[in-house]
Design a protein around this motif. Structure first.
Motif, PDB file in Angstrom:
ATOM      1  N   LEU A  98       6.602   7.533  -2.019  1.00 49.17           N
ATOM      2  CA  LEU A  98       6.019   6.216  -2.257  1.00 49.17           C
ATOM      3  C   LEU A  98       7.096   5.144  -2.116  1.00 49.17           C
ATOM      4  N   ASP A  99       7.117   4.506  -0.969  1.00 46.60           N
ATOM      5  CA  ASP A  99       8.076   3.449  -0.660  1.00 46.60           C
ATOM      6  C   ASP A  99       9.509   3.851  -1.024  1.00 46.60           C
ATOM      7  N   GLY A 100       9.842   5.088  -0.675  1.00 46.48           N
ATOM      8  CA  GLY A 100      11.188   5.593  -0.909  1.00 46.48           C
ATOM      9  C   GLY A 100      11.795   6.152   0.358  1.00 46.48           C
ATOM     10  N   LEU A 101      11.493   5.497   1.489  1.00 44.33           N
ATOM     11  CA  LEU A 101      12.065   5.869   2.786  1.00 44.33           C
ATOM     12  C   LEU A 101      13.151   4.844   3.103  1.00 44.33           C
ATOM     13  N   PRO A 102      14.390   5.120   2.730  1.00 41.78           N
ATOM     14  CA  PRO A 102      15.436   4.098   2.809  1.00 41.78           C
ATOM     15  C   PRO A 102      15.789   3.736   4.251  1.00 41.78           C
ATOM     16  N   SER A 103      16.110   2.480   4.452  1.00 39.59           N
ATOM     17  CA  SER A 103      16.649   2.020   5.728  1.00 39.59           C
ATOM     18  C   SER A 103      17.883   1.166   5.433  1.00 39.59           C
ATOM     19  N   ILE A 205      11.854  18.121   7.104  1.00 37.58           N
ATOM     20  CA  ILE A 205      10.988  18.648   6.052  1.00 37.58           C
ATOM     21  C   ILE A 205       9.917  19.548   6.678  1.00 37.58           C
ATOM     22  N   GLY A 206       9.803  20.777   6.183  1.00 38.74           N
ATOM     23  CA  GLY A 206       8.883  21.741   6.772  1.00 38.74           C
ATOM     24  C   GLY A 206       7.505  21.768   6.150  1.00 38.74           C
ATOM     25  N   VAL A 207       7.324  21.162   4.981  1.00 38.56           N
ATOM     26  CA  VAL A 207       6.008  21.144   4.330  1.00 38.56           C
ATOM     27  C   VAL A 207       5.289  19.849   4.714  1.00 38.56           C
ATOM     28  N   PRO A 208       3.974  19.753   4.484  1.00 34.34           N
ATOM     29  CA  PRO A 208       3.264  18.501   4.770  1.00 34.34           C
ATOM     30  C   PRO A 208       3.839  17.328   3.971  1.00 34.34           C
ATOM     31  N   VAL A 209       3.967  16.188   4.629  1.00 37.54           N
ATOM     32  CA  VAL A 209       4.584  15.000   4.022  1.00 37.54           C
ATOM     33  C   VAL A 209       3.606  13.829   4.103  1.00 37.54           C
ATOM     34  N   LEU A 210       3.444  13.127   2.969  1.00 38.84           N
ATOM     35  CA  LEU A 210       2.714  11.864   2.914  1.00 38.84           C
ATOM     36  C   LEU A 210       3.717  10.753   2.624  1.00 38.84           C
ATOM     37  N   GLY A 211       3.760   9.758   3.498  1.00 38.63           N
ATOM     38  CA  GLY A 211       4.629   8.607   3.289  1.00 38.63           C
ATOM     39  C   GLY A 211       3.815   7.341   3.145  1.00 38.63           C
ATOM     40  N   VAL A 212       4.097   6.555   2.102  1.00 39.85           N
ATOM     41  CA  VAL A 212       3.403   5.287   1.866  1.00 39.85           C
ATOM     42  C   VAL A 212       4.447   4.179   1.813  1.00 39.85           C
ATOM     43  N   LEU A 213       4.197   3.119   2.556  1.00 38.74           N
ATOM     44  CA  LEU A 213       5.130   2.004   2.647  1.00 38.74           C
ATOM     45  C   LEU A 213       4.421   0.726   2.259  1.00 38.74           C
ATOM     46  N   GLY A 214       5.011  -0.040   1.320  1.00 38.06           N
ATOM     47  CA  GLY A 214       4.528  -1.379   1.004  1.00 38.06           C
ATOM     48  C   GLY A 214       5.291  -2.388   1.842  1.00 38.06           C
ATOM     49  N   LEU A 215       4.599  -3.208   2.609  1.00 41.51           N
ATOM     50  CA  LEU A 215       5.248  -4.071   3.596  1.00 41.51           C
ATOM     51  C   LEU A 215       5.604  -5.460   3.064  1.00 41.51           C
ATOM     52  N   GLN A 216       5.182  -5.803   1.833  1.00 40.36           N
ATOM     53  CA  GLN A 216       5.577  -7.080   1.247  1.00 40.36           C
ATOM     54  C   GLN A 216       6.993  -6.961   0.675  1.00 40.36           C
ATOM     55  N   ASN A 217       7.896  -7.811   1.125  1.00 42.78           N
ATOM     56  CA  ASN A 217       9.293  -7.730   0.690  1.00 42.78           C
ATOM     57  C   ASN A 217       9.433  -8.070  -0.788  1.00 42.78           C
ATOM     58  N   GLU A 218      10.271  -7.296  -1.482  1.00 41.27           N
ATOM     59  CA  GLU A 218      10.604  -7.537  -2.878  1.00 41.27           C
ATOM     60  C   GLU A 218      12.084  -7.275  -3.096  1.00 41.27           C
ATOM     61  N   VAL A 219      12.598  -7.798  -4.203  1.00 40.27           N
ATOM     62  CA  VAL A 219      14.015  -7.617  -4.534  1.00 40.27           C
ATOM     63  C   VAL A 219      14.373  -6.144  -4.611  1.00 40.27           C
ATOM     64  N   MET A 220      13.495  -5.337  -5.209  1.00 34.64           N
ATOM     65  CA  MET A 220      13.794  -3.922  -5.423  1.00 34.64           C
ATOM     66  C   MET A 220      13.391  -3.037  -4.246  1.00 34.64           C
ATOM     67  N   GLY A 221      12.803  -3.614  -3.203  1.00 32.73           N
ATOM     68  CA  GLY A 221      12.327  -2.821  -2.075  1.00 32.73           C
ATOM     69  C   GLY A 221      13.427  -2.515  -1.077  1.00 32.73           C
ATOM     70  N   TRP A 222      13.117  -1.580  -0.176  1.00 29.58           N
ATOM     71  CA  TRP A 222      14.093  -1.154   0.826  1.00 29.58           C
ATOM     72  C   TRP A 222      14.081  -2.049   2.060  1.00 29.58           C
ATOM     73  N   THR A 224      12.155  -1.449   4.503  1.00 34.97           N
ATOM     74  CA  THR A 224      11.864  -0.536   5.604  1.00 34.97           C
ATOM     75  C   THR A 224      10.612  -0.979   6.355  1.00 34.97           C
ATOM     76  N   LYS A 225      10.652  -0.871   7.673  1.00 35.68           N
ATOM     77  CA  LYS A 225       9.526  -1.208   8.527  1.00 35.68           C
ATOM     78  C   LYS A 225       8.970   0.070   9.160  1.00 35.68           C
ATOM     79  N   PRO A 226       7.690   0.040   9.561  1.00 35.57           N
ATOM     80  CA  PRO A 226       7.142   1.234  10.225  1.00 35.57           C
ATOM     81  C   PRO A 226       7.977   1.708  11.399  1.00 35.57           C
ATOM     82  N   LYS A 227       8.575   0.783  12.154  1.00 34.29           N
ATOM     83  CA  LYS A 227       9.392   1.179  13.305  1.00 34.29           C
ATOM     84  C   LYS A 227      10.626   1.983  12.889  1.00 34.29           C
ATOM     85  N   ASP A 228      11.053   1.835  11.614  1.00 35.54           N
ATOM     86  CA  ASP A 228      12.164   2.645  11.111  1.00 35.54           C
ATOM     87  C   ASP A 228      11.722   4.072  10.814  1.00 35.54           C
ATOM     88  N   VAL A 229      10.434   4.234  10.518  1.00 33.54           N
ATOM     89  CA  VAL A 229       9.907   5.533  10.092  1.00 33.54           C
ATOM     90  C   VAL A 229       9.480   6.384  11.274  1.00 33.54           C
TER      91      VAL A 229
END
Length: 527
Positions: A98-103, A205-222, A224-229
């Motif tokens: 959950l919005d933990g895909l660092p860039s 990662i060999g198991v099924p992965v669900l990634g969720v990204l929040g696109l509104q910028n925040e101070v605590m956010g990464w 990250t953009k979809p193009k990074d993922v």
């Protein structure tokens, strides 16, 4: 089924208080913990990423010592779970991020020592802060004041929710409420760690992965953009990028995110628990750990191959090891042999991204993994595992090899040693791909506890993750392959991550840098 949840930096388990019950209502056991220095957990002398990983393992071993679980992490907890999925790939059935895909776009909620660069003034400020932290306390205030302070970092969250969090994440003293987060921790700092390194865990990662990204910028956010993922997608991946949601996706939209999680887990049912497989294969191990009992459905293959394929794995003899060779799917033509990553085992069925292969598909469990022999005392080398694969080739004949992570490195070695038997190798991301670097590190003697009763062998995880892989050594195998193989392009590299040895391989003439579907099509045409 258990879902193990890791919160973000400067948060605590209470931030899951609305989201987690929605999953529990559907029959899941949801467990989280306060990281060291956060919430009700102790303020530690030292804080580090590796320390957080060890804490996570301690929680995992307490909550589910045998059965694999679902890993879920938010923000820093998402990056933590990415690393844990590589370190212990046998301990999870699914990964939810959950919005933990660092860039490299932003560095939000990591502790101070996990930054890269500082100006001189910032460095002096950090040193001054370290001198002052002994005995310091966070500023007191009312519930409303603490909620408003936190709202500066969480501007999209309602004040009512933040006020609800205060009595959970703060303590009441005589002069007011104080957040329980250790005052020694702060945003900013320095160190060699790069946030995008966690993103590089994703393709392996060999198991099924669900990634969720929040696109509104925040101070605590990464940031990250979809193009990074997209370039880092693992084999089985569902990705949701939400336009009008910020960093705290599970707090802003708990029902929506819970539905994503429930649908994802329903669409990708967990395989049979690894522990039940381990119990079956370890029956009688106390009598002779090198000779696991063989059921009637298992073929023993020594110097002579067998024509009989049964429901259970074929057992190959390699020295004192008995290796489990699994037929995953029958077919006509040349077999595809799957080599798993470090800590993994052969999957229960053919992975979806390999379904296009027309011939039979097999998978080999390396020594110390899956249903193969669990030795005493370790002693693993990549070359020993290469000999495991040689035993499989002796049974199968000519085969194309698909290797994940450590299996990719072993595929390169065996292709160089048996270039006429190996009809192409496909090197893919997975645990153990990087190894221990290009030269030995400082000597280290690990003191492990009682001998394990289940695979993967902890010695294998330790020794093979420190395996030294000089680029010139890997190139020697490439040149053996190129000289003696009957194929024009016998090596296909499909990885996103490229450690030094693999970069050297790609740079050699004749090595194909392609996608997995392209590699399968390329080798399927070879006679």
């Amino acid at each position: 089924p258990t879902i193990l949840m890791a919160h973000g930096g400067f948060d605590f388990a209470g931030t899951f208080d609305v989201f987690a019950p929605m999953l529990a209502a559907e029959g899941y056991r949801v467990v989280s913990w306060d990281a060291r220095g956060h919430g009700n957990s102790e303020h530690a002398v030292l804080y580090s990423w590796s320390g957080d990983l060890r804490d996570a393992v301690a929680v995992l071993n307490t909550v589910s010592p045998n059965e694999p679980v679902v890993f879920l992490g938010h923000s820093k907890g998402g990056g933590l779970m990415l690393d844990l999925a590589h370190a212990l790939p046998h301990r999870l059935t699914h990964l939810i991020n959950l919005d933990g895909l660092p860039s490299k776009n932003n560095w939000p909620d990591l502790a101070d020592h996990e930054r890269t660069k500082m100006l001189r003034g910032e460095l002096e400020g950090w040193l001054d802060h370290r001198r002052r932290v002994a005995g310091s306390e966070r500023k007191p205030g009312t519930i409303e004041e603490l909620a408003k302070r936190r709202q500066r970092m969480n501007p999209r969250l309602p004040l009512e929710w933040l006020e609800y969090l205060v009595p959970i994440g703060a303590r009441k003293d005589h002069d007011g409420w104080r957040w329980k987060i250790d005052p020694a921790m702060r945003l900013g700092g320095f160190g060699p760690w790069r946030p995008e390194w966690s993103m590089q865990r994703l393709p392996g990662i060999g198991v099924p992965v669900l990634g969720v990204l929040g696109l509104q910028n925040e101070v605590m956010g990464w940031g990250t953009k979809p193009k990074d993922v997209y370039p880092n997608q693992p084999p089985v991946f569902r990705f949701e990028a939400l336009e009008d949601v910020g960093h705290f996706v599970h707090i802003e939209q708990p029902r929506l995110i819970a539905d994503f999680v429930l649908e994802f887990l329903s669409d990708h049912p967990a395989p049979r628990p690894a522990s039940s497989r381990s119990r079956h294969m370890n029956a009688g191990r106390h009598e002779n750990r090198h000779e696991p009992p063989l059921a009637d459905s298992v073929d023993i293959v020594g110097s002579q191959p067998t024509d009989r394929i049964s429901n259970g794995p074929i057992t190959l003899v390699h020295g004192k090891s008995r290796l489990a060779l699994h037929l995953l799917r029958e077919g006509w033509g040349r077999p595809l042999l799957l080599l798993h990553g470090l800590g993994e085992c052969t999957p229960a069925k053919v992975p979806a991204h390999l379904e296009s292969w027309g011939g039979p598909v097999y998978g080999l469990d390396f020594t110390g993994h899956g249903q193969s022999t669990l030795p005493i005392g370790g002693g693993y080398t990549a070359e020993i595992l290469m000999a495991d694969v040689d035993a499989a080739l002796h049974h199968l004949g000519k085969a194309t090899i698909y290797g994940r992570g450590l299996g990719a490195y072993i595929a390169l070695l065996i292709a160089g040693a048996r270039p006429t038997l190996v009809r192409g190798i496909i090197l893919a991301d997975g645990p153990g791909l990087v190894g221990g670097g290009i030269r030995p590190s400082s000597p280290h003697v690990a003191m492990l506890g009682e001998p394990p009763e289940t695979t993967p062998d902890p010695f294998a995880l330790m020794e093979l993750s420190r395996d030294v892989r000089p680029p010139d050594y890997a190139i020697e195998y490439v040149r053996q392959i190129m000289q003696w193989s009957e194929l024009d392009s016998p090596i296909a590299v499909t990885t996103v991550v490229r450690p030094e040895w693999l970069t050297a391989v790609v740079d050699e003439p004749g090595v194909a840098d392609v996608s997995v579907p392209e590699a399968l099509a390329m080798f399927a045409e070879v006679h």
